[in-house]
Structures are given as C-alpha cells and as structure tokens.
Design a protein around this motif. Structure first.
Motif, mmCIF file in Angstrom:
data_model
loop_
_atom_site.group_PDB
_atom_site.id
_atom_site.type_symbol
_atom_site.label_atom_id
_atom_site.label_comp_id
_atom_site.label_asym_id
_atom_site.label_seq_id
_atom_site.Cartn_x
_atom_site.Cartn_y
_atom_site.Cartn_z
ATOM 1 N N MET A 113 11.090 -1.906 9.524
ATOM 2 C CA MET A 113 9.776 -2.846 9.422
ATOM 3 C C MET A 113 9.068 -1.302 8.295
ATOM 4 N N LEU A 114 9.422 -0.832 7.576
ATOM 5 C CA LEU A 114 9.087 0.188 6.236
ATOM 6 C C LEU A 114 9.627 -0.854 4.670
ATOM 7 N N LYS A 115 9.032 -0.947 4.089
ATOM 8 C CA LYS A 115 9.328 -0.996 2.701
ATOM 9 C C LYS A 115 9.302 0.009 1.469
ATOM 10 N N VAL A 116 8.893 1.478 2.100
ATOM 11 C CA VAL A 116 7.962 2.258 0.747
ATOM 12 C C VAL A 116 9.154 3.092 1.298
ATOM 13 N N GLU A 117 9.431 3.893 0.262
ATOM 14 C CA GLU A 117 10.137 5.167 0.642
ATOM 15 C C GLU A 117 8.805 6.124 0.814
ATOM 16 N N ASP A 118 7.862 6.148 -0.175
ATOM 17 C CA ASP A 118 6.891 7.357 -0.098
ATOM 18 C C ASP A 118 6.014 6.681 0.772
ATOM 19 N N TYR A 119 4.465 7.376 1.257
ATOM 20 C CA TYR A 119 3.760 6.963 2.106
ATOM 21 C C TYR A 119 2.423 7.526 1.666
ATOM 22 N N ALA A 120 2.387 8.517 1.019
ATOM 23 C CA ALA A 120 1.131 9.199 0.561
ATOM 24 C C ALA A 120 0.398 8.471 -0.502
ATOM 25 N N LEU A 121 -0.660 8.282 -0.267
ATOM 26 C CA LEU A 121 -1.969 7.269 -1.207
ATOM 27 C C LEU A 121 -1.532 7.848 -2.400
ATOM 28 N N PRO A 122 -1.320 8.945 -2.972
ATOM 29 C CA PRO A 122 -1.554 9.420 -4.196
ATOM 30 C C PRO A 122 -0.419 8.709 -4.844
ATOM 31 N N ASN A 123 1.034 8.977 -4.599
ATOM 32 C CA ASN A 123 2.324 8.609 -4.994
ATOM 33 C C ASN A 123 2.081 6.450 -4.744
ATOM 34 N N VAL A 124 1.655 6.493 -4.132
ATOM 35 C CA VAL A 124 1.847 4.694 -4.273
ATOM 36 C C VAL A 124 1.242 4.369 -5.643
ATOM 37 N N LEU A 125 -0.070 5.502 -5.420
ATOM 38 C CA LEU A 125 -0.924 4.967 -5.965
ATOM 39 C C LEU A 125 -0.792 5.047 -7.649
ATOM 40 N N ALA A 126 0.160 6.135 -7.936
ATOM 41 C CA ALA A 126 1.067 6.593 -9.355
ATOM 42 C C ALA A 126 2.176 5.958 -9.632
ATOM 43 N N GLY A 127 2.644 4.934 -8.600
ATOM 44 C CA GLY A 127 4.062 4.479 -8.509
ATOM 45 C C GLY A 127 5.064 5.278 -8.833
ATOM 46 N N SER A 184 -0.510 13.246 6.552
ATOM 47 C CA SER A 184 -0.448 11.507 5.592
ATOM 48 C C SER A 184 -1.928 10.837 6.190
ATOM 49 N N GLY A 185 -2.346 10.397 4.867
ATOM 50 C CA GLY A 185 -3.852 9.196 5.645
ATOM 51 C C GLY A 185 -4.263 9.067 4.884
ATOM 52 N N THR A 186 -5.597 9.026 5.092
ATOM 53 C CA THR A 186 -6.753 8.315 3.358
ATOM 54 C C THR A 186 -7.044 9.704 3.445
ATOM 55 N N ALA A 187 -6.505 11.554 3.664
ATOM 56 C CA ALA A 187 -7.282 12.635 2.976
ATOM 57 C C ALA A 187 -6.423 12.737 1.705
ATOM 58 N N THR A 188 -5.170 12.016 1.622
ATOM 59 C CA THR A 188 -4.693 12.331 0.614
ATOM 60 C C THR A 188 -5.435 12.036 -0.509
ATOM 61 N N LEU A 189 -6.186 10.660 -0.498
ATOM 62 C CA LEU A 189 -6.726 10.137 -1.261
ATOM 63 C C LEU A 189 -7.759 11.365 -1.989
ATOM 64 N N GLU A 190 -8.547 11.495 -0.255
ATOM 65 C CA GLU A 190 -9.209 12.089 -1.003
ATOM 66 C C GLU A 190 -9.330 13.516 -2.022
ATOM 67 N N ALA A 191 -7.898 14.108 -1.053
ATOM 68 C CA ALA A 191 -8.161 15.058 -2.063
ATOM 69 C C ALA A 191 -7.088 15.160 -3.747
ATOM 70 N N MET A 192 -6.418 13.779 -3.578
ATOM 71 C CA MET A 192 -6.436 12.763 -5.404
ATOM 72 C C MET A 192 -7.907 13.255 -5.692
ATOM 73 N N LEU A 193 -8.707 12.607 -5.069
ATOM 74 C CA LEU A 193 -10.106 12.546 -5.347
ATOM 75 C C LEU A 193 -10.843 13.708 -5.995
ATOM 76 N N ALA A 194 -10.493 15.214 -5.545
ATOM 77 C CA ALA A 194 -11.115 16.216 -5.592
ATOM 78 C C ALA A 194 -10.111 16.770 -6.915
#
Length: 387
Positions: free
Chosen positions: A303-317, A270-280
């Motif tokens: 402290m955690l406000k979300v169930e999904d952490y991977a950026l593709p899931n966060v951006l997709a909703g 998990s991290g910025t690499a998930t965004l890069e994989a999505m853009l790929a």
C-alpha cells in the motif's frame, strides 16, 4: 447562492472560515450552512451541527460512536438535499465526507472535496474513488493533482494555508521573547504528537532522546508544547520519571508554532507539524511508530508508495531531514540525529534556502484560489466584486 460545507475538526474549521470569506467576496449574497466550528460561525456560517461531533480519534472511539455518526450522516445528507445547495464542499474528514459527497453527487448536487487524502503516500487507487464522490478536489500540495489526473479526476493545487499564515522570514527573537528564552540559549523543541495515542507511543522515546541530548549540551533548554489538556497530563506523568534527566525543560500549553520558531532544532512526530517546522525554517528530526502489525500489513500489501513520509522530504523530492521510523525510532538514534544539527550550523544554513523556496511555492493564498476553483465549477469565473 447556497453553499453547504462540512468541517470535522479545528484545522478544517479554519479552512472553512477562509473559504467562506473568499466565496463571499465573489458571491456577496451567498448563504452558508452545514457542520462547522467557531471560526466558520464567525464568518456568517449557519452551523446545523458543531464540528466537534465529528472530531473522533482512534478506532475504538469511532466504533463506540458509529451508530450516532451514521444517524448524523443520514440526517445531514437529507437536510442538505432538501436545502438545495448550489454546491456541497466537504473539508477533510474523508471517512465522513466522501460518503456524503457520493450520495449527493448521485442526486445531481455538485460536490467538492477540500484537502486530498495522502494518495501520494499510499493507496493511490483511492484517487479514482474520490473522483466518484467529488466533481472537484482542492489539493494543498503540488504533487497531488498529477496523481488524480492519471485517474481522470479534476484536481487543483490551491496552495497551503499554513504557508499563507506563516512569515517567509520567521522572527526567532520575538518567539524567544514570548517564551522567555535567552537569545543565545541552545533550545530543542520536542513535539511527540498532538493526539494521546501518539504521545503514548512516542512520548517516552522522544523525552529519553532529549535527556541524552541534554547530557551532551549541558545548558540545553527543552520546550515541550502540549496540544491538549489530555496530552499535557500524559506528558507530565512521563516527565515525572527521574531517569529522564532533563535539567531544563518547560511544558507549555499549545504555542507549538512559537516553540518551533524559537528553537535551534525540532524533534517531532511525522505529520502536518513537519510542514510547520519547515515553514519555521528549523532543522528537524522526524520520528514515528505505528503498531508493528499494522506496519507489516501495510508494507506487505504494497500500500505504501514512498520511502519518505515527512512532508519536507516529499516536497523537496529528496531526503533533506532525517526520518527515523519504526525500529529506527529509538532514543539513541533520535539523539544522535538531533546532535548532528546542533554540531553542524553550516548544515542548517544550507537547509534554510531550501525551506524558503518550498514555502514560496506553497504560498498561493489558498482560500482565494479555492474560491476561484469553486466559482469555475459553478460556471462563474468572474473576479470578486469590489466595494
């Protein structure tokens, strides 16, 4: 026009270089100085200190360098104040930059923080404290400004530079040619993290999962990009274990983006690499582990406000790629999730239009948008000069 900037690692250095180029179009005679790396220097930046002086990973490393970092921060803020900049821009590195920004703002210097911490994921109340430091926050993701607005902070979505840099239609054939992979070979890219600590926590688990996938797909090619020389050494030691049973693998230096574009499926941390994989536009399986005590504290304190952490899931909703965290991040579960992508090409076909749509939404020419927002803060909303 004088612009002070501080970038603390390679990604911040690239953001800074792009922003300097875009600001120079608006303010041709501007001077730029502070802390940065090679990319910012190439853009005409006067580096008082190199970005590497801030590039520390891990609590023990930070603690051992803390006296030096505190001296550097004190000297830097005094030098910036004496230089009398029109604006100070802290690029990422919040632990260092937000304190500098707050001190300068209290003394009348206009301040900008570029790259919001992940307030959408945890500790949303940080948004108000960031507003105490920065007159303006430049955000890479569209879900961030509404959070700041709830706390009365001026925040602008400028887009993500990765979305600008990567093609809307990735050239998979060219990527395979670069890596000398057959056009029809099944390929799994494995990225257990860009930091030694991540490789230590996830490397063995990810490689064991790849071995299980290879048993089910006998002609599988596994490509493993190593982010640094230290990560390569750690991965070599893990790959030396004969129990892994990955018959066809290639450990490469860097080139993570090429490996992702060339792959059929990506297994990554998990991290910025998930965004890069999505853009790929590659289907992926996301895994992550942190120390159990840390996880228990963060969850227990709410402290955690979300169930999904991977950026593709966060951006997709919604969850469109599998995430396997903590106890779920096991070789068997990771391998099963990877195999589902290999066995269901229709699922990949359905995923790609979603990824393209998110990519298009993030593609805003971030440097130009960030420069426009800074110009508006300074009271100059004019378009860039021509010629």
């Amino acid at each position: 026009m004088r612009v002070a900037l501080v970038a603390g690692e390679a990604s911040g250095d690239l953001l800074g270089a792009g922003l300097i180029a875009a600001l120079r179009e608006r303010f041709p005679g501007a001077q730029f100085a502070g802390i940065g790396g090679d990319a910012m220097r190439a853009s005409g930046f006067d580096a008082w200190h190199d970005a590497s002086e801030l590039s520390l990973m891990g609590l023990s490393e930070v603690l051992s360098h803390l006296p030096r970092l505190l001296r550097l921060r004190r000297a830097l803020r005094e030098r910036v104040l004496a230089w009398k900049p029109d604006v100070f821009i802290g690029i990422d590195a919040p632990d260092f930059n937000l304190g500098v920004e707050r001190w300068l703002k209290q003394r009348g210097v206009r301040t900008v923080h570029y790259v919001s911490p992940s307030v959408w994921a945890w500790r949303e109340n940080r948004a108000a404290k960031i507003g105490d430091s920065a007159d303006l926050v430049l955000c890479l993701f569209p879900m961030e400004p509404p959070i700041y607005a709830r706390h009365g902070v001026d925040a602008r979505f400028v887009g993500h530079p990765l979305a600008d840099a990567m093609a809307l239609e990735p050239d998979r054939a060219a990527a395979r040619q670069v890596l000398d992979l057959a056009p029809d070979a099944p390929v799994l890219a494995v990225l257990p993290g860009s930091r030694l600590g991540e490789v230590a926590r996830l490397g063995a688990v990810f490689l064991q999962a790849a071995g299980r996938v290879a048993k089910e797909i006998p002609d599988l090619h596994v490509v493993i990009p190593a982010a640094t020389a230290g990560c390569r050494l750690a991965l070599e030691q893990l790959l030396a274990d004969p129990r892994l049973a990955i018959p066809r693998y290639r450990l490469i230096d860097g080139n993570a983006r090429t490996a992702m574009v060339a792959s059929d499926v990506v297994l990554l941390a998990s991290g910025t690499a998930t965004l890069e994989a999505m853009l790929a536009q590659r289907p992926m399986v996301v895994g992550y582990r942190i120390a159990p005590v840390t996880h228990a504290i963060v969850k227990g304190l709410g402290m955690l406000k979300v169930e999904d952490y991977a950026l593709p899931n966060v951006l997709a909703g919604e969850r469109i790629v599998p995430e396997l965290m903590q106890a779920d991040c096991t070789p068997d579960r990771l391998a099963d999730a990877v195999l589902r992508w290999f066995r269901d090409p229709q699922a990949t076909a359905r995923l790609q239009p979603r990824f393209r749509a998110i990519h298009a939404g993030l593609r805003r020419y971030a440097s130009a948008q960030a420069a426009r927002a800074v110009a508006e803060l300074l009271g100059d909303g004019n378009p860039p000069s021509i010629g």
